[in-house]
Design a protein around this motif. Sequence first.
Motif, mmCIF file in Angstrom:
data_model
loop_
_atom_site.group_PDB
_atom_site.id
_atom_site.type_symbol
_atom_site.label_atom_id
_atom_site.label_comp_id
_atom_site.label_asym_id
_atom_site.label_seq_id
_atom_site.Cartn_x
_atom_site.Cartn_y
_atom_site.Cartn_z
ATOM 1 N N SER A 1 58.623 31.435 34.193
ATOM 2 C CA SER A 1 58.365 32.307 32.943
ATOM 3 C C SER A 1 58.083 33.706 33.137
ATOM 4 C CB SER A 1 56.867 31.565 32.277
ATOM 5 O OG SER A 1 55.867 31.996 33.374
ATOM 6 N N PRO A 2 58.215 34.513 32.178
ATOM 7 C CA PRO A 2 57.878 35.947 32.333
ATOM 8 C C PRO A 2 56.651 36.076 33.038
ATOM 9 C CG PRO A 2 58.619 35.656 29.995
ATOM 10 C CD PRO A 2 58.452 34.313 30.731
ATOM 11 N N ASP A 3 55.632 35.240 33.026
ATOM 12 C CA ASP A 3 54.326 35.644 33.614
ATOM 13 C C ASP A 3 54.522 35.549 35.238
ATOM 14 O OD1 ASP A 3 52.821 35.933 31.272
ATOM 15 O OD2 ASP A 3 52.150 33.949 31.187
ATOM 16 N N SER A 4 55.418 34.555 35.697
ATOM 17 C CA SER A 4 55.609 34.434 37.171
ATOM 18 C C SER A 4 56.859 35.495 37.493
ATOM 19 C CB SER A 4 55.977 32.985 37.342
ATOM 20 O OG SER A 4 57.171 32.519 36.788
ATOM 21 N N VAL A 5 57.573 35.744 36.743
ATOM 22 C CA VAL A 5 58.557 36.708 37.130
ATOM 23 C C VAL A 5 58.344 38.360 37.229
ATOM 24 C CG1 VAL A 5 61.046 37.631 36.809
ATOM 25 C CG2 VAL A 5 60.369 35.162 36.337
ATOM 26 N N ASP A 6 57.722 38.556 36.055
ATOM 27 C CA ASP A 6 57.275 40.137 35.984
ATOM 28 C C ASP A 6 56.569 40.680 37.006
ATOM 29 O OD1 ASP A 6 58.546 39.970 33.607
ATOM 30 O OD2 ASP A 6 56.814 40.100 32.255
ATOM 31 N N PRO A 7 55.365 40.170 37.598
ATOM 32 C CA PRO A 7 54.664 40.379 38.800
ATOM 33 C C PRO A 7 55.748 40.752 40.135
ATOM 34 C CG PRO A 7 53.483 38.738 37.923
ATOM 35 C CD PRO A 7 54.797 38.563 37.299
ATOM 36 N N VAL A 8 56.743 39.819 40.230
ATOM 37 C CA VAL A 8 57.775 40.117 41.340
ATOM 38 C C VAL A 8 58.784 41.164 41.084
ATOM 39 C CG1 VAL A 8 59.783 39.041 42.346
ATOM 40 C CG2 VAL A 8 57.830 37.381 41.780
ATOM 41 N N LEU A 9 59.234 41.407 39.895
ATOM 42 C CA LEU A 9 59.819 42.580 39.359
ATOM 43 C C LEU A 9 58.940 43.853 39.763
ATOM 44 C CD1 LEU A 9 61.417 41.430 36.352
ATOM 45 C CD2 LEU A 9 62.626 41.561 38.420
ATOM 46 N N LYS A 10 57.751 43.664 39.468
ATOM 47 C CA LYS A 10 56.767 45.091 39.612
ATOM 48 C C LYS A 10 56.938 45.492 41.128
ATOM 49 C CE LYS A 10 54.183 48.262 38.054
ATOM 50 N NZ LYS A 10 54.678 49.669 37.461
ATOM 51 N N MET A 11 56.550 44.456 41.955
ATOM 52 C CA MET A 11 56.420 44.347 43.325
ATOM 53 C C MET A 11 57.750 45.034 43.867
ATOM 54 S SD MET A 11 54.180 41.411 45.152
ATOM 55 C CE MET A 11 54.737 40.066 44.141
ATOM 56 N N MET A 12 58.877 44.431 43.315
ATOM 57 C CA MET A 12 59.964 45.091 44.049
ATOM 58 C C MET A 12 60.266 46.564 43.604
ATOM 59 S SD MET A 12 62.552 41.954 43.082
ATOM 60 C CE MET A 12 64.039 42.427 43.648
ATOM 61 N N GLU A 13 59.983 46.942 42.392
ATOM 62 C CA GLU A 13 59.991 48.433 41.938
ATOM 63 C C GLU A 13 59.297 49.172 42.551
ATOM 64 O OE1 GLU A 13 60.571 50.375 37.506
ATOM 65 O OE2 GLU A 13 59.562 48.462 37.777
ATOM 66 N N THR A 14 58.153 48.959 43.118
ATOM 67 C CA THR A 14 57.138 49.806 43.919
ATOM 68 C C THR A 14 57.120 49.725 45.351
ATOM 69 O OG1 THR A 14 55.398 48.321 43.543
ATOM 70 C CG2 THR A 14 55.576 49.753 41.852
ATOM 71 N N ALA A 15 57.914 48.815 45.919
ATOM 72 C CA ALA A 15 57.960 48.619 47.129
ATOM 73 C C ALA A 15 58.671 49.691 47.948
ATOM 74 C CB ALA A 15 58.507 47.282 47.574
ATOM 75 N N SER A 16 58.045 50.294 49.043
ATOM 76 C CA SER A 16 58.653 51.212 49.833
ATOM 77 C C SER A 16 60.224 50.668 50.332
ATOM 78 C CB SER A 16 57.958 51.706 51.008
ATOM 79 O OG SER A 16 56.573 52.152 50.559
ATOM 80 N N ARG A 17 60.211 49.510 50.937
ATOM 81 C CA ARG A 17 61.403 48.914 51.524
ATOM 82 C C ARG A 17 61.446 47.440 51.030
ATOM 83 N NH1 ARG A 17 61.066 50.271 57.517
ATOM 84 N NH2 ARG A 17 58.942 49.474 57.358
ATOM 85 N N ILE A 18 62.255 46.765 50.942
ATOM 86 C CA ILE A 18 62.499 45.302 50.592
ATOM 87 C C ILE A 18 63.392 44.717 51.656
ATOM 88 C CG2 ILE A 18 63.155 43.630 49.013
ATOM 89 C CD1 ILE A 18 63.020 45.647 46.662
ATOM 90 N N PHE A 19 62.707 43.663 52.246
ATOM 91 C CA PHE A 19 63.370 42.929 53.513
ATOM 92 C C PHE A 19 63.636 41.497 52.838
ATOM 93 C CE2 PHE A 19 61.439 46.294 55.678
ATOM 94 C CZ PHE A 19 62.361 46.989 56.159
ATOM 95 N N ILE A 20 65.030 40.943 52.956
ATOM 96 C CA ILE A 20 65.236 39.583 52.327
ATOM 97 C C ILE A 20 65.568 38.860 53.502
ATOM 98 C CG2 ILE A 20 66.418 38.418 50.438
ATOM 99 C CD1 ILE A 20 67.395 41.472 49.568
ATOM 100 N N TYR A 21 64.618 37.818 53.564
ATOM 101 C CA TYR A 21 65.005 36.761 54.730
ATOM 102 C C TYR A 21 65.511 35.465 54.262
ATOM 103 C CZ TYR A 21 61.486 39.351 57.558
ATOM 104 O OH TYR A 21 60.772 40.434 58.400
ATOM 105 N N GLY A 22 66.358 35.014 54.920
ATOM 106 C CA GLY A 22 67.067 33.587 54.801
ATOM 107 C C GLY A 22 67.848 33.314 55.701
ATOM 108 N N LEU A 23 67.707 31.961 55.995
ATOM 109 C CA LEU A 23 68.475 30.941 57.141
ATOM 110 C C LEU A 23 69.251 30.172 56.616
ATOM 111 C CD1 LEU A 23 65.318 30.781 59.741
ATOM 112 C CD2 LEU A 23 67.330 32.569 59.774
ATOM 113 N N GLY A 24 70.475 29.850 57.378
ATOM 114 C CA GLY A 24 71.520 28.935 57.023
ATOM 115 C C GLY A 24 71.848 29.250 55.486
ATOM 116 N N SER A 25 72.047 28.213 54.390
ATOM 117 C CA SER A 25 72.625 28.611 53.297
ATOM 118 C C SER A 25 71.865 29.495 52.718
ATOM 119 C CB SER A 25 72.730 27.327 52.572
ATOM 120 O OG SER A 25 71.483 26.543 52.395
ATOM 121 N N SER A 26 70.595 29.648 52.725
ATOM 122 C CA SER A 26 69.556 30.543 52.162
ATOM 123 C C SER A 26 69.875 32.168 52.490
ATOM 124 C CB SER A 26 68.135 30.319 52.641
ATOM 125 O OG SER A 26 67.681 28.992 52.016
ATOM 126 N N GLY A 27 70.664 32.222 53.934
ATOM 127 C CA GLY A 27 71.034 33.587 54.257
ATOM 128 C C GLY A 27 72.076 33.898 53.226
#
Length: 267
Positions: free
Chosen positions: A104-130
Amino acid sequence: MASLLMEIQNVYSNLSDKERNIADFILANPEDASRRNIQELADQTGVSISTITRFAKKVSCRNFVEMKIRLASKSDGTAKATGLNESLLASYHEMLADVQLLNSPDSVDPVLKMMETASRIFIYGLGSSGLAAQELNYRLSRMGFICEAITDPHLMTIRSTLVQEGDLVIAISRSGQTPDLIQSLRRGKDKGADLVAITAFGNTPLTDLAKSVLWTIHPGRSDFHQTGLDISTLYLIDRITLHFLADNQREQLYLQTVKAITNRPLS
């Protein structure tokens, strides 16, 4: 009332092995399961009737009858598909509808805000999640984010040692229990980085560590046939992308990369 399939997905990590047999069958075959009586379901999943009764209560149903009614109401909302193409389309439509409800927007909006304000973003994923980590990294990089996809466990350890407050780690893992990933995330969190999880299971080491969670569909919904970038993860990546492309400045940056790639001389 929340979808029974989503309820099963949320408690999956807390189920016993026999209860997971029931969960796997229902998630992969909800319409078939809705037509079976309790003895038929027990025979199909190799468990006792009492195990099915306990399972029903764990997914917020008073008894098997209520669970069957909730399953039937889910199945009635989807027209019977005939043929391979129609079945695949119906499956995609149902999964996309559920991933929308899960996020829902209530769960997605905080994530978008964190991404917008982050100094750097690191995306972790192993195997198919990579694969998903790399795709999200490509999208964000082209919109001006300072980001990096980490798909090697040793590099994860190194990166997690060097993150700092203001950084954001997005961890993509269906199970939420991969040891190398969890170890690196604990290290990164100790260094002050925020953590967002993209996962299919609740109540796992990953969700316990995460500040916010985005939910994908349980792999059993596709009968475990999707071993690469699944459609629910791609939906979340598209949703994130479209949100940021609504910003004119980021859209212009994205279009600049399109132009640069288009005009790149052939070797």
